[in-house]
Design an enzyme around this catalytic site. Structure first.
Site, PDB file in Angstrom:
ATOM      1  N   CYS A 257       0.830  -1.213   0.000  1.00  0.00           N
ATOM      2  CA  CYS A 257       0.000   0.000   0.000  1.00  0.00           C
ATOM      3  C   CYS A 257       0.865   1.265   0.000  1.00  0.00           C
ATOM      4  O   CYS A 257       1.453   1.600  -1.020  1.00  0.00           O
ATOM      5  CB  CYS A 257      -0.980  -0.034   1.165  1.00  0.00           C
ATOM      6  SG  CYS A 257      -2.425   1.026   0.908  1.00  0.00           S
ATOM      7  N   HIS A 343      -3.876  -5.302  -0.056  1.00  0.00           N
ATOM      8  CA  HIS A 343      -3.507  -5.873   1.241  1.00  0.00           C
ATOM      9  C   HIS A 343      -3.584  -7.393   1.206  1.00  0.00           C
ATOM     10  O   HIS A 343      -4.649  -7.974   1.415  1.00  0.00           O
ATOM     11  CB  HIS A 343      -4.425  -5.323   2.337  1.00  0.00           C
ATOM     12  CG  HIS A 343      -4.086  -3.939   2.752  1.00  0.00           C
ATOM     13  ND1 HIS A 343      -3.273  -3.659   3.836  1.00  0.00           N
ATOM     14  CD2 HIS A 343      -4.414  -2.741   2.215  1.00  0.00           C
ATOM     15  CE1 HIS A 343      -3.126  -2.342   3.956  1.00  0.00           C
ATOM     16  NE2 HIS A 343      -3.811  -1.768   2.981  1.00  0.00           N
ATOM     17  N   GLU A 345      -2.579  -9.531   3.347  1.00  0.00           N
ATOM     18  CA  GLU A 345      -2.904 -10.165   4.641  1.00  0.00           C
ATOM     19  C   GLU A 345      -4.406 -10.354   4.797  1.00  0.00           C
ATOM     20  O   GLU A 345      -4.865 -11.262   5.477  1.00  0.00           O
ATOM     21  CB  GLU A 345      -2.336  -9.342   5.799  1.00  0.00           C
ATOM     22  CG  GLU A 345      -3.114  -8.115   6.199  1.00  0.00           C
ATOM     23  CD  GLU A 345      -2.978  -6.947   5.243  1.00  0.00           C
ATOM     24  OE1 GLU A 345      -3.718  -5.963   5.395  1.00  0.00           O
ATOM     25  OE2 GLU A 345      -2.116  -7.015   4.340  1.00  0.00           O
TER      26      GLU A 345
END
Length: 366
Positions: A257, A343, A345
């Site tokens: 990001c 993202h 994760e």
């Protein structure tokens, strides 16, 4: 508590648009850039994501608060959003694992919000007009007074915010006897990113945003991670300098990001504020290296200038957004350095992209 939700509140946008609703959370006034997230779940993770610092969040899911809040579902130690706008604000909750109601959670976190808003109308307005500042108040309904206060709110463009959300002191995460060591530059890192490293036998040391490369290098890490975070990447010369030095030292580097945008800037690629950012958990991205697609979790209001990436001789494109063709991933030619705008994760959300942590871990092998 039921009487509390009946107190009137007002939402005023920078272009003069007014919405009337009911107070949610703490009674007060708050300002920030208004944006929306299309995720159907994970509201507590959104509230505590440091990348949302300074932003008023509109949730497009109709019900917020119905499954309560839990200490296990936070991305940082504090509520990070500047305010909340939602349709149905549910104080009673039905999940056994939840610890408190959303109202208690917001009052403890000093979060001002507004409910009973036609969020469909509001989101369409934002999509058409673009990102803008807004103000929520449940202590005054005087539009003229709120307009005056709103005029003093700075634009997100040009704001440096990572120094406001970063850790004040270095700390460790994971097993100190793990196989690898990674230095994390905390620009607003999420806890689930650290968990993904720990799950891959990586011990991390998290450093404050303005830590120099030299200070991090004293820990002798195997690689470096540049985290997500809020604000304008072009306003962070301290972090840009650090990224450039990591590249010059030819160290393995992974950015997510804001970290992606800084890696681009370090290679002469400009960044820009988007008309409307990407925020949700169902954004389609294509990995053009292996010719496969993944559904991703995203949260960003800035992006890299696509034409700069195409013309760059230093980087190559690895991922593109299938909705608007924006650049979602790059890697530096001749270096063990890569980044993605989204993202991987993704918690909650699809885990299609967690292979990127594996890719980075493989780079750490001497």
């Amino acid at each position: 508590m039921s009487n509390y939700t009946k107190l009137p509140a007002i939402l005023l946008l920078e272009d003069g648009t007014v919405y009337h609703g009911k107070a949610a959370g703490k009674i007060g006034t708050t300002t920030g850039e208004i944006c929306f997230n299309t995720g159907m779940t994970g509201y507590q993770e959104i509230f505590t994501d440091p990348s949302y610092f300074g932003q008023i969040m509109v949730t497009t899911n109709a019900h917020i608060g119905n499954y309560g809040t839990s200490d296990e579902e936070i991305e940082s130690n504090n509520i990070q959003i500047a305010g909340l706008v939602c349709k149905n604000y549910s104080i009673p909750f039905s999940r056994k694992q939840a610890k408190t109601s959303i109202q208690t959670y917001f009052q403890d976190g000093n979060l001002v919000g507004i409910s009973d808003i036609d969020t469909r109308s509001l989101v369409r307005h934002i999509r058409n007009k673009g990102a803008m500042n807004a103000i929520i108040s449940s202590e005054t309904l005087d539009v003229e007074e709120l307009t005056t206060r709103l005029r003093s709110v700075p634009s997100m463009e040009g704001l440096e915010l990572s120094s406001k959300v970063t850790t004040q002191q270095p700390y460790y995460f994971g097993n100190e006897n793990a196989r690898y060591r990674v230095a994390v530059l905390d620009l607003g890192v999420k806890k689930n990113i650290l968990r993904n490293f720990s799950d891959r036998d990586v011990y991390v040391k998290v450093f404050p945003a303005k830590t120099s490369f030299e200070d991090m290098e004293h820990w002798t890490p195997d690689g470096y991670f540049i985290s997500n975070g809020p604000g304008d990447p072009a306003s962070m010369p301290y972090a840009l300098d650090t990224v450039k030095k990591i590249l010059a030292a030819d160290k393995p580097l992974f950015g997510i990001c804001l970290g992606h945008q800084l890696l681009a800037l370090a290679n002469g690629i400009r960044t820009e504020k988007m008309f409307n950012g990407h925020r949700g958990i169902n954004h389609p991205v294509k990995n053009i290296i292996v010719d496969s697609c993944e559904i991703t979790s995203q949260n960003h209001g800035f992006g890299v200038v696509a034409q700069d990436v195409v013309e760059s001789e230093k980087v190559e494109i690895t991922h593109i957004n299938l909705n608007d063709k924006s650049i979602e991933g790059i890697r530096v030619k001749g270096k063990k350095a890569f980044s993605v705008q989204y993202h991987p994760e993704s918690s909650p959300g699809p885990h299609d992209s967690r292979y990127l942590f594996d890719d980075f871990t493989e780079m750490l092998v001497a």
